[in-house]
Design a protein around this motif. Sequence first.
Motif, short mmCIF file in Angstrom:
data_model
loop_
_atom_site.label_atom_id
_atom_site.label_comp_id
_atom_site.label_asym_id
_atom_site.label_seq_id
_atom_site.Cartn_x
_atom_site.Cartn_y
_atom_site.Cartn_z
N LEU A 19 0.84 -1.20 0.00
CA LEU A 19 0.00 0.00 0.00
C LEU A 19 0.87 1.25 0.00
N GLN A 20 1.85 1.28 0.90
CA GLN A 20 2.68 2.48 1.03
C GLN A 20 3.50 2.74 -0.23
N GLN A 21 3.96 1.69 -0.87
CA GLN A 21 4.75 1.87 -2.09
C GLN A 21 3.90 2.48 -3.22
N ARG A 22 2.69 1.93 -3.36
CA ARG A 22 1.80 2.43 -4.43
C ARG A 22 1.35 3.87 -4.14
N ILE A 23 1.11 4.17 -2.87
CA ILE A 23 0.66 5.53 -2.50
C ILE A 23 1.77 6.54 -2.76
N ALA A 24 3.00 6.15 -2.51
CA ALA A 24 4.14 7.05 -2.81
C ALA A 24 4.20 7.32 -4.31
N GLU A 25 3.95 6.29 -5.13
CA GLU A 25 3.95 6.46 -6.59
C GLU A 25 2.84 7.42 -7.02
N LEU A 26 1.65 7.24 -6.43
CA LEU A 26 0.52 8.12 -6.77
C LEU A 26 0.84 9.57 -6.42
N GLY A 27 1.44 9.77 -5.24
CA GLY A 27 1.80 11.11 -4.79
C GLY A 27 2.79 11.77 -5.75
N LYS A 28 3.70 10.99 -6.24
CA LYS A 28 4.71 11.50 -7.17
C LYS A 28 4.04 11.91 -8.49
N GLN A 29 3.14 11.05 -8.95
CA GLN A 29 2.44 11.33 -10.22
C GLN A 29 1.56 12.58 -10.09
N ILE A 30 0.85 12.70 -8.99
CA ILE A 30 -0.03 13.87 -8.77
C ILE A 30 0.83 15.14 -8.67
N SER A 31 1.94 15.08 -7.95
CA SER A 31 2.83 16.25 -7.81
C SER A 31 3.37 16.67 -9.16
N ALA A 32 3.70 15.70 -10.01
CA ALA A 32 4.23 16.02 -11.34
C ALA A 32 3.15 16.67 -12.18
N ASP A 33 1.91 16.19 -12.07
CA ASP A 33 0.81 16.73 -12.88
C ASP A 33 0.42 18.14 -12.47
N TYR A 34 0.36 18.41 -11.18
CA TYR A 34 -0.10 19.72 -10.71
C TYR A 34 1.05 20.73 -10.56
N GLY A 35 2.26 20.26 -10.38
CA GLY A 35 3.39 21.18 -10.22
C GLY A 35 3.18 22.16 -9.08
N ASP A 36 3.26 23.47 -9.40
CA ASP A 36 3.09 24.51 -8.38
C ASP A 36 1.65 24.96 -8.21
N GLU A 37 0.73 24.31 -8.93
CA GLU A 37 -0.69 24.70 -8.83
C GLU A 37 -1.27 24.17 -7.52
N GLU A 38 -2.09 24.97 -6.88
CA GLU A 38 -2.70 24.55 -5.63
C GLU A 38 -3.78 23.49 -5.85
N ILE A 39 -3.84 22.54 -4.94
CA ILE A 39 -4.87 21.49 -4.98
C ILE A 39 -5.77 21.67 -3.77
N VAL A 40 -7.10 21.63 -4.00
CA VAL A 40 -8.02 21.50 -2.87
C VAL A 40 -8.39 20.02 -2.82
N ALA A 41 -7.79 19.30 -1.88
CA ALA A 41 -8.04 17.87 -1.77
C ALA A 41 -9.29 17.66 -0.93
N ILE A 42 -10.24 16.91 -1.48
CA ILE A 42 -11.45 16.59 -0.72
C ILE A 42 -11.41 15.13 -0.33
N CYS A 43 -11.20 14.91 0.95
CA CYS A 43 -11.14 13.55 1.50
C CYS A 43 -12.56 13.10 1.78
N VAL A 44 -12.95 11.96 1.21
CA VAL A 44 -14.31 11.47 1.40
C VAL A 44 -14.33 10.57 2.65
N LEU A 45 -15.05 11.05 3.66
CA LEU A 45 -15.14 10.35 4.95
C LEU A 45 -16.04 9.13 4.85
N LYS A 46 -15.86 8.11 5.71
CA LYS A 46 -14.74 8.02 6.64
C LYS A 46 -13.60 7.22 6.04
#
Length: 183
Positions: A19-46
């Motif tokens: 899980l942690q390995q895949r989540i790190a990959e996703l974070g890297k991909q998202i950071s590359a896509d958005y760059g310096d643009e702000e993200i409003v992350a909406i966490c869907v509870l719970k």
Amino acid sequence: MNHPLDKNIQQVLYTKEQLQQRIAELGKQISADYGDEEIVAICVLKGATPFCADLMRHITSPLVIDFMAASTYGGTSSSSGVVRFQKDIEEDVCGRNVLFIEDIIDSGLTLRYLTDHVRLRHPKSLKICCLMDKTVKRKTDLYADYVGFNLGDHFIVGYGFDYEESYRNMDYIGVMKPEAIHS
Ligand code: 5GP
């Protein structure tokens, strides 16, 4: 595995490390896509809380967090298909980049309902990141932009996923023994 409810698990699908390995990959991909643009992350509870907490620490773009909640399941392992709205966001998302962070997309009805609601507020962009994608039971044309893992027709617990509100604090994802599920 070191949880009192491990005894009810038939099969470990994803270990803590996987899980942690895949989540790190996703974070890297998202950071590359958005760059310096702000993200409003909406966490869907719970259910998305552990995933969101881990994922956001791998995102290097500027990020604001908010929360939304709706339910379809009502405490059992089968979906009623009826979506009940429970909590709205507090951020004004007009003109901003919204990224939904969801635990799983199953029928897609919950996220369809929530994303439609947010779209009415005119975000600059709206994307979806889900840890698990269960496409076999999809009832809408809703698909995620970022997917952790594709899942077959399993009912999973652990790492945010519950059965009658328990199991969420396991650090792995597993499938329950049929005898541990009340009919
Ligand atoms: P959907 O509206 O896409 O059918 O359902 C989404 C919600 O159903 C998820 O946020 C999650 O709470 C629940 N759900 C769907 N599949 C599973 C599963 O395999 N295990 C658990 N614990 N919840 C699930």
